[in-house]
Design a protein around this motif. Structure first.
Motif, PDB file in Angstrom:
ATOM      1  N   ILE A  22       0.833  -1.205   0.000  1.00 32.98           N
ATOM      2  CA  ILE A  22       0.000   0.000   0.000  1.00 32.98           C
ATOM      3  C   ILE A  22       0.865   1.251   0.000  1.00 32.98           C
ATOM      4  O   ILE A  22       1.893   1.316   0.672  1.00 32.98           O
ATOM      5  CB  ILE A  22      -0.976   0.000   1.199  1.00 32.98           C
ATOM      6  CG1 ILE A  22      -1.955   1.157   1.094  1.00 32.98           C
ATOM      7  CG2 ILE A  22      -0.239  -0.023   2.519  1.00 32.98           C
ATOM      8  CD1 ILE A  22      -3.144   1.054   2.014  1.00 32.98           C
ATOM      9  N   VAL A  23       0.436   2.214  -0.798  1.00 32.17           N
ATOM     10  CA  VAL A  23       1.028   3.551  -0.787  1.00 32.17           C
ATOM     11  C   VAL A  23      -0.102   4.498  -0.405  1.00 32.17           C
ATOM     12  O   VAL A  23      -1.135   4.544  -1.075  1.00 32.17           O
ATOM     13  CB  VAL A  23       1.602   3.924  -2.173  1.00 32.17           C
ATOM     14  CG1 VAL A  23       2.119   5.356  -2.159  1.00 32.17           C
ATOM     15  CG2 VAL A  23       2.685   2.949  -2.589  1.00 32.17           C
ATOM     16  N   ALA A  24       0.096   5.214   0.695  1.00 34.44           N
ATOM     17  CA  ALA A  24      -0.951   6.088   1.234  1.00 34.44           C
ATOM     18  C   ALA A  24      -0.295   7.175   2.081  1.00 34.44           C
ATOM     19  O   ALA A  24       0.926   7.319   2.087  1.00 34.44           O
ATOM     20  CB  ALA A  24      -1.933   5.258   2.061  1.00 34.44           C
ATOM     21  N   ASN A  25      -1.119   7.883   2.835  1.00 34.81           N
ATOM     22  CA  ASN A  25      -0.572   8.912   3.721  1.00 34.81           C
ATOM     23  C   ASN A  25      -0.285   8.317   5.107  1.00 34.81           C
ATOM     24  O   ASN A  25      -0.656   7.188   5.413  1.00 34.81           O
ATOM     25  CB  ASN A  25      -1.500  10.123   3.792  1.00 34.81           C
ATOM     26  CG  ASN A  25      -2.850   9.787   4.388  1.00 34.81           C
ATOM     27  OD1 ASN A  25      -2.960   8.957   5.285  1.00 34.81           O
ATOM     28  ND2 ASN A  25      -3.892  10.415   3.904  1.00 34.81           N
ATOM     29  N   ASP A  26       0.382   9.094   5.947  1.00 41.10           N
ATOM     30  CA  ASP A  26       0.796   8.610   7.264  1.00 41.10           C
ATOM     31  C   ASP A  26      -0.373   8.198   8.156  1.00 41.10           C
ATOM     32  O   ASP A  26      -0.235   7.255   8.932  1.00 41.10           O
ATOM     33  CB  ASP A  26       1.642   9.662   7.977  1.00 41.10           C
ATOM     34  CG  ASP A  26       3.048   9.764   7.395  1.00 41.10           C
ATOM     35  OD1 ASP A  26       3.485   8.792   6.737  1.00 41.10           O
ATOM     36  OD2 ASP A  26       3.709  10.802   7.593  1.00 41.10           O
ATOM     37  N   ILE A  49       3.014  -4.452   3.337  1.00 35.44           N
ATOM     38  CA  ILE A  49       4.169  -3.655   2.940  1.00 35.44           C
ATOM     39  C   ILE A  49       3.721  -2.214   2.704  1.00 35.44           C
ATOM     40  O   ILE A  49       2.826  -1.961   1.906  1.00 35.44           O
ATOM     41  CB  ILE A  49       4.797  -4.230   1.654  1.00 35.44           C
ATOM     42  CG1 ILE A  49       5.186  -5.690   1.883  1.00 35.44           C
ATOM     43  CG2 ILE A  49       5.983  -3.398   1.204  1.00 35.44           C
ATOM     44  CD1 ILE A  49       5.310  -6.492   0.617  1.00 35.44           C
ATOM     45  N   PHE A  50       4.365  -1.274   3.397  1.00 35.45           N
ATOM     46  CA  PHE A  50       4.040   0.143   3.275  1.00 35.45           C
ATOM     47  C   PHE A  50       4.989   0.850   2.317  1.00 35.45           C
ATOM     48  O   PHE A  50       6.147   0.465   2.179  1.00 35.45           O
ATOM     49  CB  PHE A  50       4.133   0.837   4.634  1.00 35.45           C
ATOM     50  CG  PHE A  50       3.152   0.341   5.652  1.00 35.45           C
ATOM     51  CD1 PHE A  50       1.800   0.316   5.378  1.00 35.45           C
ATOM     52  CD2 PHE A  50       3.579  -0.097   6.889  1.00 35.45           C
ATOM     53  CE1 PHE A  50       0.878  -0.128   6.321  1.00 35.45           C
ATOM     54  CE2 PHE A  50       2.681  -0.533   7.842  1.00 35.45           C
ATOM     55  CZ  PHE A  50       1.327  -0.557   7.558  1.00 35.45           C
ATOM     56  N   LYS A  51       4.469   1.899   1.668  1.00 37.18           N
ATOM     57  CA  LYS A  51       5.238   2.817   0.829  1.00 37.18           C
ATOM     58  C   LYS A  51       5.826   2.163  -0.420  1.00 37.18           C
ATOM     59  O   LYS A  51       6.798   2.656  -0.980  1.00 37.18           O
ATOM     60  CB  LYS A  51       6.340   3.497   1.644  1.00 37.18           C
ATOM     61  CG  LYS A  51       5.799   4.297   2.806  1.00 37.18           C
ATOM     62  CD  LYS A  51       6.876   4.988   3.564  1.00 37.18           C
ATOM     63  CE  LYS A  51       6.264   5.738   4.732  1.00 37.18           C
ATOM     64  NZ  LYS A  51       7.233   6.463   5.510  1.00 37.18           N
ATOM     65  N   HIS A  52       5.222   1.080  -0.851  1.00 33.15           N
ATOM     66  CA  HIS A  52       5.738   0.368  -2.020  1.00 33.15           C
ATOM     67  C   HIS A  52       4.577  -0.390  -2.646  1.00 33.15           C
ATOM     68  O   HIS A  52       3.837  -1.065  -1.944  1.00 33.15           O
ATOM     69  CB  HIS A  52       6.818  -0.609  -1.544  1.00 33.15           C
ATOM     70  CG  HIS A  52       7.407  -1.422  -2.644  1.00 33.15           C
ATOM     71  ND1 HIS A  52       6.902  -2.646  -2.994  1.00 33.15           N
ATOM     72  CD2 HIS A  52       8.448  -1.193  -3.467  1.00 33.15           C
ATOM     73  CE1 HIS A  52       7.621  -3.144  -3.974  1.00 33.15           C
ATOM     74  NE2 HIS A  52       8.565  -2.281  -4.282  1.00 33.15           N
ATOM     75  N   CYS A  53       4.400  -0.292  -3.942  1.00 36.29           N
ATOM     76  CA  CYS A  53       3.288  -0.991  -4.589  1.00 36.29           C
ATOM     77  C   CYS A  53       3.648  -1.326  -6.029  1.00 36.29           C
ATOM     78  O   CYS A  53       3.299  -0.597  -6.938  1.00 36.29           O
ATOM     79  CB  CYS A  53       2.014  -0.155  -4.528  1.00 36.29           C
ATOM     80  SG  CYS A  53       0.567  -1.030  -5.108  1.00 36.29           S
ATOM     81  N   ASN A  54       4.368  -2.434  -6.198  1.00 37.04           N
ATOM     82  CA  ASN A  54       4.740  -2.881  -7.538  1.00 37.04           C
ATOM     83  C   ASN A  54       4.140  -4.238  -7.857  1.00 37.04           C
ATOM     84  O   ASN A  54       4.681  -4.981  -8.665  1.00 37.04           O
ATOM     85  CB  ASN A  54       6.275  -2.959  -7.678  1.00 37.04           C
ATOM     86  CG  ASN A  54       6.904  -1.594  -7.767  1.00 37.04           C
ATOM     87  OD1 ASN A  54       6.261  -0.629  -8.153  1.00 37.04           O
ATOM     88  ND2 ASN A  54       8.161  -1.505  -7.407  1.00 37.04           N
TER      89      ASN A  54
END
Length: 75
Positions: A22-26, A49-54
């Motif tokens: 997931i890529v999102a806000n804090d 997994i945060f801050k990464h979405c491949n």
């Protein structure tokens, strides 16, 4: 709900364990981290997994005018 729909659209079996990116806000990250165990249990997730979405299977959507990117793969 978005994860379950993505799981279905991706052709995964209901019982498949998945990795979730997931890529999102804090504030989204904090909420997910606080409820990580419950969240993973509900969606049969193995890893978050945060801050990464491949991931091959992914979607983008808005929550409160924030764009969220969500991806899944079979664990």
């Amino acid at each position: 709900r978005k994860i379950q729909n993505l799981r279905k659209e991706s052709g995964f079996k209901v019982e498949d364990r998945i990795n979730i990116s997931i890529v999102a806000n804090d504030s989204i990250y904090k909420a997910l981290e606080k409820n990580k165990g419950y969240f993973l249990n509900e969606v049969l997730g193995k890893e978050l997994i945060f801050k990464h979405c491949n991931e091959k299977f992914n979607i983008s959507f808005k929550i409160n005018d924030e764009i969220i990117e969500l991806g899944i793969s079979i664990s």
